[in-house]
Design a protein around this motif. Structure first.
Motif, PDB file in Angstrom:
ATOM      1  N   ARG A 167       0.826  -1.203   0.000  1.00 28.71           N
ATOM      2  CA  ARG A 167       0.000   0.000   0.000  1.00 28.71           C
ATOM      3  C   ARG A 167       0.861   1.254   0.000  1.00 28.71           C
ATOM      4  NH1 ARG A 167      -4.668  -1.806   4.413  1.00 28.71           N
ATOM      5  NH2 ARG A 167      -5.778  -3.225   2.958  1.00 28.71           N
ATOM      6  N   ARG A 192      -2.121   0.695 -12.067  1.00 24.06           N
ATOM      7  CA  ARG A 192      -2.970   0.558 -10.885  1.00 24.06           C
ATOM      8  C   ARG A 192      -3.740  -0.762 -10.959  1.00 24.06           C
ATOM      9  NH1 ARG A 192      -5.415   4.915 -11.428  1.00 24.06           N
ATOM     10  NH2 ARG A 192      -4.187   6.207 -10.021  1.00 24.06           N
ATOM     11  N   GLU A 193      -4.223  -1.091 -12.167  1.00 28.89           N
ATOM     12  CA  GLU A 193      -4.938  -2.358 -12.315  1.00 28.89           C
ATOM     13  C   GLU A 193      -4.038  -3.537 -11.997  1.00 28.89           C
ATOM     14  OE1 GLU A 193      -6.413  -2.363 -16.228  1.00 28.89           O
ATOM     15  OE2 GLU A 193      -7.976  -0.850 -15.870  1.00 28.89           O
ATOM     16  N   LEU A 241      -3.711  -3.702  -8.277  1.00 31.00           N
ATOM     17  CA  LEU A 241      -4.912  -4.268  -7.673  1.00 31.00           C
ATOM     18  C   LEU A 241      -4.990  -5.774  -7.909  1.00 31.00           C
ATOM     19  CD1 LEU A 241      -7.505  -1.459  -8.619  1.00 31.00           C
ATOM     20  CD2 LEU A 241      -6.418  -1.890  -6.387  1.00 31.00           C
TER      21      LEU A 241
END
Length: 531
Positions: free
Chosen positions: A392, A417-418, A421
């Protein structure tokens, strides 16, 4: 001045050739109708087929032909011999057909050894004293030479006879060293030829002979004198290649014959000595092959007969198997007893191992395993939390950085970002999977613990008896009268007091033969080992 060709008549008588030859013949025969001549016999080969004998008389300066007619030869008391010095009595005559003169001998008497023979004998003694003629130094001829060297004249009949004889008997490679065999310098040429053949090497362009033949046809002592030369004799004696001397006919002897390894009576005889007969060798090989085949057949028959004899001497199959069968029966008989002893030994080993498996030891080991598993779970959770926080943090830092980039990088930021994730999702899945695996492992350990727990034994109607200090009592002898006991059943514990006069319990009968339960207040029977 008169002309060079003057045809004026002279007072000289004119003769024809025949008249002149006849006049000379009559003059010589008249002047020398009876003479005595001393000289050495040379070129004597015995009487001719006609019965006449032709030879020469010579000394150190001159030579004259001689003839003994057939009628006179049969009456001679002393026959001429080569090299013999004689005194011949006869008359001088000529042969008009060739303008030669000769002495017709009517009587002959010896006059001593000739000069050439004396020189030859002196040279022979000298060289023999040096050991050039020793039989111990003679070399054997090779049985089947591959190359034969011949020292002779290339134009005479000798080389043709040698080549023809070798070709008929056993064709091999022949190397000819051409030399003069008569006249000035012939002895040096023969000596150099012998030395030249010995100087050849196997690596050279000319094949090195396996045997040498020094050959010449017949002739008088003077004709063969080159082969009495000291250089020729020394070269023949020093030859490392076996040497055959084939000079003259069988009655001719020269010094090279003594120095050679072997003497042949004629050049043709030398060729026969040098090589074997190929047809005879083939026949001999065929005979030996037939003998070998017969010997092999006889040997095989003898071996077969021996094998049959050995087979008859061998014992039968029953005799051979009798002892192994007896051993097998004895082993089979002892197998049952061995299995019983092995089962007893294994049972004792199992009982000893079961005695060491006490419930408290099993409980302590289960507690240790539970603590170890709990620690591993706590460590795994902390590691996952740290990884999640670190991820994080990295995502937040990256998001802060990406916000500062121009709009043209926003799409790339969205893709990253994908990915992050997706990594979070994979991490959560991995953590869940790891926790599930750990729970399964703990459950398996728990099932093992439950299977080894003594409480399963309590479910079958057994009980665990302890004293007031929670020590296990496995023997009735360990219980004192009035002692407070703790009895653990499958559903709980009770407290009891040992009665007075407790005795060791009798063997427990099967449930079907039991009449009544034990009376209250009495000590329970000895439970023995739980396992």
């Amino acid at each position: 001045m008169s002309s060079f060709f003057d045809d004026s008549p002279t007072n000289l008588a004119e003769f024809s050739v025949s008249e002149l030859s006849g006049s000379i013949k009559r003059t010589i025969e008249t002047a020398f109708d009876r003479v005595r001549v001393r000289g050495e016999v040379s070129g004597y080969r015995g009487p001719h087929s006609s019965g006449h004998a032709y030879f020469s008389l010579k000394d150190d300066k001159a030579r004259i032909d001689a003839v003994i007619w057939k009628g006179t030869f049969s009456r001679l008391k002393v026959r001429p011999e080569e090299g013999m010095e004689v005194i011949a009595t006869g008359k001088i005559t000529t042969f008009p057909g060739s303008s030669k003169y000769q002495i017709v001998i009517e009587s002959l008497e010896p006059a001593g050894v000739g000069a050439l023979m004396a020189l030859l004998e002196e040279r022979r003694r000298k060289l023999a004293a040096e050991g050039l003629f020793d039989a111990a130094s003679k070399k054997p001829l090779p049985f089947m030479p591959m190359v034969i060297g011949v020292v002779t004249s290339p134009t005479g009949a000798v080389i043709r006879d040698i080549l023809h004889r070798i070709s008929d008997r056993f064709p091999v490679h022949v190397v000819v060293w051409p030399v003069k065999v008569q006249g000035e310098g012939s002895g040096d040429e023969v000596a150099r030829a012998i030395e030249g053949f010995n100087a050849l090497t196997p690596e050279g362009g000319i094949a090195r002979p396996d045997v040498l033949i020094v050959a010449r046809g017949g002739g008088s002592l003077e004709d063969l004198w080159s082969f009495n030369d000291e250089a020729v004799v020394r070269a023949a004696a020093a030859s490392r290649i076996p040497l055959i001397s084939a000079v003259g006919h069988e009655t001719d002897w020269t010094l090279i014959d003594h120095a050679a390894d072997i003497r042949a009576p004629t050049p043709t005889g030398a060729a026969e000595m040098a090589v074997p007969v190929k047809a005879e060798l083939e026949a001999q090989i065929a005979g030996l092959a037939a003998r070998l085949q017969g010997a092999v057949s006889r040997q095989m028959q003898n071996r077969q007969q021996g094998v049959r004899s050995l087979v008859r001497a061998l014992p039968s199959l029953d005799q051979l198997l009798a002892l192994p069968r007896r051993r097998f029966d004895e082993a089979a008989t002892g197998l049952g007893r061995g299995l019983e002893r092995t089962a007893i030994a294994k049972r004792r080993t199992l009982e000893q191992a079961a005695a060491r498996l006490r419930p408290d030891m099993l409980g302590a080991r289960i507690v240790q395993q539970r603590q170890f598993i709990a620690e591993r779970l706590n460590r795994a959770e902390r590691i996952v939390e740290r990884l999640v926080l670190a991820g994080r943090s990295r995502v937040g830092a990256a998001d802060a950085v990406f916000r500062a980039f121009p709009n043209r990088l926003r799409n790339q930021t969205g893709r990253e970002r994908e990915k992050v994730l997706a990594l979070f999702a994979r991490a959560d899945t991995a953590v869940a999977t790891a926790l599930a695996h750990r729970r399964l492992a703990v459950a398996a350990q728990d099932r093992v613990l439950q299977s080894l727990s003594y409480r399963n034994v309590l479910k079958r109607g057994y009980a665990v008896i302890r004293d007031g200090d929670e020590r296990l009592l496995a023997r009735a002898s360990l219980v004192a009268p009035g002692q407070v006991l703790s009895i653990e059943f499958v559903d709980g514990r009770i407290t009891a007091t040992a009665g007075e006069g407790a005795e060791p319990p009798a063997p427990v009968a099967p449930p079907s033969s039991r009449k009544r339960p034990a009376k209250a207040g009495k000590a329970p029977p000895d439970q023995g080992s739980l396992f």
